[in-house]
Design an enzyme around this catalytic site. Structure first.
Site, PDB file in Angstrom:
ATOM      1  N   HIS A 124     -19.615   8.435  26.065  1.00  0.00           N
ATOM      2  CA  HIS A 124     -19.284   9.760  26.584  1.00  0.00           C
ATOM      3  C   HIS A 124     -18.617  10.601  25.489  1.00  0.00           C
ATOM      4  O   HIS A 124     -18.876  11.804  25.379  1.00  0.00           O
ATOM      5  CB  HIS A 124     -18.348   9.615  27.788  1.00  0.00           C
ATOM      6  N   HIS A 134     -10.070   1.536  12.665  1.00  0.00           N
ATOM      7  CA  HIS A 134     -10.123   2.992  12.833  1.00  0.00           C
ATOM      8  C   HIS A 134      -9.344   3.693  11.730  1.00  0.00           C
ATOM      9  O   HIS A 134      -9.801   4.706  11.166  1.00  0.00           O
ATOM     10  CB  HIS A 134      -9.556   3.364  14.203  1.00  0.00           C
ATOM     11  N   GLU A 185      -7.338  -1.007  15.963  1.00  0.00           N
ATOM     12  CA  GLU A 185      -6.574   0.134  15.448  1.00  0.00           C
ATOM     13  C   GLU A 185      -6.698   0.255  13.937  1.00  0.00           C
ATOM     14  O   GLU A 185      -6.897   1.357  13.399  1.00  0.00           O
ATOM     15  CB  GLU A 185      -5.106  -0.004  15.865  1.00  0.00           C
ATOM     16  N   HIS A 221      -5.088  15.046  18.938  1.00  0.00           N
ATOM     17  CA  HIS A 221      -5.724  14.165  17.943  1.00  0.00           C
ATOM     18  C   HIS A 221      -7.243  14.145  18.159  1.00  0.00           C
ATOM     19  O   HIS A 221      -8.012  14.197  17.182  1.00  0.00           O
ATOM     20  CB  HIS A 221      -5.134  12.764  18.083  1.00  0.00           C
TER      21      HIS A 221
END
Length: 372
Positions: A349, A113, A110, A176
């Protein structure tokens, strides 16, 4: 007198003209600063676009490793700017968040990021400032989109905060994702406008290219909607609600609860980690995403083949890029079902969706600005 300066109307006028033509030091400084701002604007755009792509992929990695609540507060992590490591920090984390024991790997996922997203935010604000400074010398320099981008990145930061404080509420997580994709798309569009040759006027744009504008726009809207459906599928943990292809749970149309599957708001205080929906609701979401994939495939294949057959050279390149990105994304989607959602493929993806979005933005750009 032999040493007296020669003067006359001609000399005086030439001297005055020379003084008037030469810019003063303040003007030269302003022009230099403006040119530097324009140069920095052009340099920061491709760098920020690449970083935004990385942030989108990292966001998927965080979501898929169940690290969205790896840090239960924002913008820090258990009250620190990194991850709790010392005994004092760990004791504080345990006392303050007893329901969220520290999981170091998830917390680092987290925070990494957040570090990348924060850096991207600083670059976006730098682009906006450079755009306004460059406009001092060039009134045609774009400032509307860079300013909108700064507003978007601010709202995106707020969505990141709400993702944590509202305990992974699906509609917030989906927004988001869409905010991240929109940021990437705007940066890529500004990069194209800053670095590629634009047609000097609408009259210089190819008539063939102009005919593709509405279809390219439609394709972009359809793909953006499919990205939203993909985000809704992921955040509701519905990716494996249909564990085989082409059927779902051994049937062509299993029990599906669309009303429950698409409730956008369920109140405050619900913890959505792991999902709260039952099987039929998740199946409904997954089936909708599959139907969306079929619609996207039909639209993009028809458009790409038309571009390859009738488009100008740049439009054919754009059509080929769209077709290649679509084929990659379909292959990844099939692999996710066949191999039961491996982490690397599920992350890919998201990256594939971003590449498809960029290919369509390139197509939209060329259809509007391709030279005749």
């Amino acid at each position: 007198h032999p040493f007296r300066p020669v003067s006359g109307p001609g000399r005086t006028s030439r001297s005055l003209a020379s003084c008037q033509a030469r810019p003063g030091p303040d003007t030269q400084t302003t022009m230099t600063d403006t040119n530097r701002s324009a140069a920095w604007y052009r340099r920061l755009l491709p760098l920020s676009t690449a970083l935004a792509f990385g942030v989108v992929v990292l966001g998927a990695w965080v979501r898929l490793t169940d690290a969205g609540l790896g840090c239960p507060d924002w913008p820090g992590c258990y009250g620190t700017l990194t991850v709790p490591q010392t005994e004092t920090e760990l004791a504080f984390a345990t006392e303050t968040y007893p329901e969220r024991p520290v999981e170091t790997q998830k917390a680092w996922n987290e925070m990494i990021h957040r570090y990348f997203a924060g850096t991207l935010g600083l670059l976006v604000f730098g682009i906006t400032v450079a755009a306004w400074r460059a406009r001092r010398q060039d009134p045609s320099h774009p400032v509307a989109l860079p300013t909108a981008l700064a507003v978007l990145i601010t709202f995106q930061a707020m969505l990141g905060m709400w993702t944590v404080t509202l305990l992974l509420k699906p509609v917030i997580v989906m927004m988001h994702l869409l905010g991240g994709m929109s940021t990437l798309g705007l940066l890529f569009w500004l990069t194209l406008k800053a670095w590629r040759d634009r047609a000097p006027s609408p009259a210089a744009v190819s008539e063939t290219a102009r005919r593709f504008v509405p279809w390219a726009t439609l394709a972009l809207v359809v793909v953006f909607g499919q990205i939203a459906l993909g985000g809704w599928t992921s955040t509701n943990y519905a990716a494996l609600a249909c564990p085989e292809l082409p059927t779902c749970q051994g049937e062509w149309w299993p029990e599906a609860d669309f009303g429950e599957g698409f409730v956008l708001w369920r109140g405050i205080g619900v913890d959505y980690e792991g999902g709260v929906l039952d099987g039929p609701a998740r199946a409904a979401i997954h089936l909708t995403h599959r139907i969306g994939a079929i619609v996207v495939t039909l639209v993009l294949v028809i458009l790409s083949l038309a571009l390859l057959a009738r488009g100008a050279s740049r439009l054919r390149v754009a059509g080929g890029a769209v077709l290649a990105a679509l084929a990659l994304q379909i292959a990844i989607g099939v692999g996710i079902i066949e191999w039961s959602l491996p982490l690397w493929l599920a992350t890919a993806h998201n990256a594939g969706g971003a590449l498809l979005l960029l290919a369509l933005l390139y197509l939209n750009y060329e259809s509007r600005y391709a030279r005749g």
